[in-house]
Design an enzyme around this catalytic site. Structure first.
Site, PDB file in Angstrom:
ATOM      1  N   LYS A  79       5.135   0.128 -15.870  1.00  0.00           N
ATOM      2  CA  LYS A  79       4.093   0.175 -15.179  1.00  0.00           C
ATOM      3  C   LYS A  79       4.165   0.835 -13.979  1.00  0.00           C
ATOM      4  CE  LYS A  79       1.095  -1.672 -18.367  1.00  0.00           C
ATOM      5  NZ  LYS A  79       0.023  -0.994 -18.658  1.00  0.00           N
ATOM      6  N   TYR A  86       9.094  -3.734 -18.599  1.00  0.00           N
ATOM      7  CA  TYR A  86       7.641  -3.831 -18.407  1.00  0.00           C
ATOM      8  C   TYR A  86       7.314  -3.506 -17.035  1.00  0.00           C
ATOM      9  CZ  TYR A  86       2.660  -4.963 -18.636  1.00  0.00           C
ATOM     10  OH  TYR A  86       1.278  -4.985 -18.740  1.00  0.00           O
TER      11      TYR A  86
END
Lengths: 463, 281
Positions: free
Chosen positions: B189, B185
């Protein structure tokens, strides 16, 4: 299709009151127009033609679709000074046209208030001038035109040949086909000057009476109406000069003689004038300007004025429309038969005053009906009103114009598709009539079966 | 999980699915002007909150999401609330990159232009501290990084050519630093944040504003997922939407939500690795 994305441009209308972004294409030949039709079919986009973008509404906007900018097709194909017949491409402007023909002693029979207008735009909206009562709309001076239909068909139309297409494509708002060339009959003139007569009118009734009674004696007639002190006004009427009246026709027919002066009083560059006008474009400022103008107009007098100075009022101060500020201006023009005109307009102007939303300019003209399918004309008068748009007055102005539209329809009036920006599809149906709308839609099916030609105007008035 | 999508304009099913009346957006007039926006990931927690705010501001909205049901009910809600059509739904899975160009063109044509593009779709999984799951990482990179690239590759040239418009990417504070808890993640991002910065550097000179939104924790269904951390400095989706709307109005560039996270992340990004690698978050 990244190349298409890179053609995305934001375009606006003449009054800078509305903008829309579109994929812009700049064809130079009919073949390139056809390529754009093919592209539209493949991508599922719609296409709208655009000339100089001089309409006050959404006639030349197509948000999210393709815009065919026709200004690149601007060649005069043939000019015959012996007959006054000119053949040109649709992107030719009225400016280019008169500059070509005037030295030979000819003038376009019908012109708009700005010379930036293109032939294609003039045909699509079937423009009128200050001589509509005498010469009719632009379309009545077309001898022949060629157009490309979205089907790929190339058609040639004249009042004799393909008559139904002729009377539909002219006034057809660019929704049936794209003009590729047009042959026009010009008017013989013997001077670059007009004899202009100006006189004041004290009431709206007097103004309409002047227009009605004086029109047969003149070649042009137009009224200025003070919309703040309602009723005050001035009439300008003009006649062409005959052979004996101008002693120096060779000089006055020159382009240079006609060109509008770039400076005011010889000093102020006119290109910056709109900044100085801006502080006056409000209720108080306009009251001052209009009152001063009315006082100055008290003298009845005659004078000579060039064709350009008389006809192209809107070009006199470049970018004047910028003085209306960030949100621009809109125009509401209504066409009314002779009888109800006075009562309806008196009521309209009183309503505007009561609502605190006075228009800043009022222009009246005399009209006669014509045979074109989407005609805006009547045997009567028109009143054009310019309204300033602000963030605060939008909803009130919208409600008031809706009210105006109702009053006009009830009195048997009509509207002009190059001007009114708020006319709804119900209003359009009401004044054009079911039969005309059906006829137009049938014609649209025939010329454009896949519905490629659409503009924001089309979606507003026909959907 | 949050942002996928399925259809292009040529898909007959979609056309048949959407009631005719829902598809017609009234065109702007000088007295009824409107801005146009696309929201990818419209029916999620933050997405739907932004949609409601923008609709109230008078925007015409194209709502894009992978699941049909919530999208349509959101559209109906918006159109009913405002008494006119302001939103049209488009079903689309953001991992179907090839369908983006056609869909984008269709959407822009249907809403009549484009002024604002918001990418708020996102995917998250919470692995255990000793777990490595490539499938989940792959999915997160697809939705959080490749999806926005596919869309913004269409939006950016259009805005550049138009010399205007705003692009909003909802990234995350998680992209500011690689942490033990969620490498996949974090990197998806971080990539998105970096992409937005590069886009900003390319487009500012053309009059286009690019906004990176970095939410900390937002009380959406994401925090109910298995393995989700305890909420800390969490805001409601409505508060997040307010922050985003304010950023759009003020043409901001990088916005933390809530603002406190800017300072938290300033500290976090400055903790030396020798200490950071010994910490457990």
């Amino acid at each position: 299709m990244s190349s298409l994305n890179q053609t995305f441009k934001r375009l606006d209308n003449f009054g800078h009151s509305l903008s829309a972004a579109s994929y812009c294409k700049y064809p130079k030949t009919p073949e390139e127009i056809y390529e754009v039709f093919q592209l539209a079919k493949k991508t599922g986009l719609t296409v709208s033609t655009r000339g100089a973008g001089r309409s006050y509404n959404d006639a030349a906007l197509n948000g999210g679709g393709i815009i065919l900018d026709m200004t690149g097709m601007d060649k005069i194909l043939a000019w015959d000074p012996s007959t006054g017949v000119v053949r040109c491409e649709p992107g030719v402007t009225i400016e280019k046209l008169w500059q070509t023909i005037l030295p030979d002693g000819w003038w376009p029979p019908v012109v708009s208030g700005t010379m930036a207008t293109t032939m294609g735009g003039a045909l699509s909206t079937n423009i009128h001038g200050k001589n509509n009562f005498l010469m009719g709309p632009f379309g009545e001076h077309v001898l022949e035109f060629t157009a490309l239909l979205p089907t790929g068909a190339k058609i040639t139309c004249s009042p004799q040949k393909n008559r139904d297409l002729f009377y539909s494509l002219i006034s057809g708002l660019g929704l049936l086909g794209v003009f590729t060339s047009v042959a026009l009959q010009m008017k013989k003139v013997y001077s670059g000057l007009l004899n202009v007569r100006a006189w004041p009118t004290r009431t709206l009734e007097e103004q309409l009476k002047s227009l009605l009674e004086a029109a047969p004696k003149y070649d042009y007639i137009v009224g200025w109406l003070d919309t703040i002190t309602v009723g005050h006004g001035q009439i300008h009427a003009a006649n062409y000069l005959n052979e004996s009246q101008d002693l120096q026709p060779r000089k006055t027919l020159q382009v240079k003689y006609q060109t509008l002066p770039p400076r005011l009083f010889g000093v102020l560059p006119k290109s910056i004038m709109h900044y100085f006008m801006k502080p006056f474009v409000n209720n108080l400022g306009t009251f001052g300007i209009n009152s001063a103008k009315y006082i100055l107009s008290q003298r009845r007098h005659s004078f000579r004025q060039s064709h350009t100075a008389f006809n192209f009022y809107l070009d006199y101060i470049p970018n004047w429309e910028r003085s209306y500020g960030r949100n621009g201006l809109i125009q509401h023009q209504s066409f009314l038969p002779k009888e109800p005109a006075l009562q309806i307009w008196t009521e309209m102007l009183a309503t505007a005053k009561r609502n605190g939303l006075p228009p800043y300019l009022g222009v009246t003209k005399r009209h006669r009906p014509d045979k074109f399918l989407l005609s805006h004309s009547v045997d009567g008068f028109s009143l054009a009103l310019d309204f300033k748009v602000t963030d605060r007055n939008r909803s009130r102005l919208s409600a008031m114009l809706t009210e105006f539209d109702q009053m006009v329809i009830k009195a048997g009036g009509r509207f002009y598709f190059a001007k009114n920006s708020e006319t709804s599809s119900q209003t359009t149906l009401a004044f054009l009539g079911q039969e005309t709308v059906e006829k137009f839609k049938k014609m649209k099916k025939r010329c454009d079966p896949n519905g490629l030609l659409e503009s924001d105007l089309y979606r507003r008035i026909f959907e | 999980m949050f942002g996928a999508m399925i259809n292009s304009r040529f898909d007959k099913n979609l056309e048949a699915d959407v009631p005719e009346s829902q598809n017609v957006i009234p065109r702007a007039t000088p007295l009824k002007p409107s801005l146009k926006a696309i929201i990818v990931g419209a029916s999620g927690g933050i997405g739907s909150a932004i949609v409601r705010r923008l609709a109230a501001e008078g925007y015409i909205l194209a709502l894009i999401d992978y699941s049909d049901g919530p999208l349509k009910s959101l559209c109906n809600e918006i159109n009913k609330t405002h008494g006119e059509n302001r939103a049209i739904p488009f079903k689309h899975n953001v991992t179907e990159y090839k369908k983006v160009p056609d869909l984008f063109r269709k959407v822009v044509a249907d809403i009549g232009g484009l002024d604002l593009f918001i990418y708020v779709a996102g995917a998250i999984y919470f692995p255990a501290l000793d777990e490595f799951n490539f499938d989940e990482d792959h999915k997160m990179v697809e939705v959080n990084l490749l999806g926005p690239m596919a869309w913004m590759s269409q939006v950016a040239p259009v805005f550049q050519s138009m010399q205007g418009g705003q692009i909003v990417g909802v990234s995350s504070v998680a992209g500011d630093r690689g942490r033990v808890s969620n490498p996949g993640y974090n990197s998806s991002k971080a990539g998105f944040t970096n992409y937005l910065e590069a886009l900003r550097n390319r487009l500012t000179r053309h009059g286009v504003n690019v906004i990176t939104i970095k939410p900390g924790m937002v009380k959406t269904q994401m925090l109910n997922l298995p393995g989700a951390p305890e909420p800390m400095l969490a805001v409601t989706p409505e508060q997040a939407a307010d922050g985003i709307l304010k950023a759009i109005k003020k043409r901001k560039q990088v916005v933390y939500i809530s603002g406190l996270w800017r300072w938290v992340m300033l500290v976090l990004t400055n903790i030396p690795s020798v200490i950071f690698r010994r910490l457990n978050f």
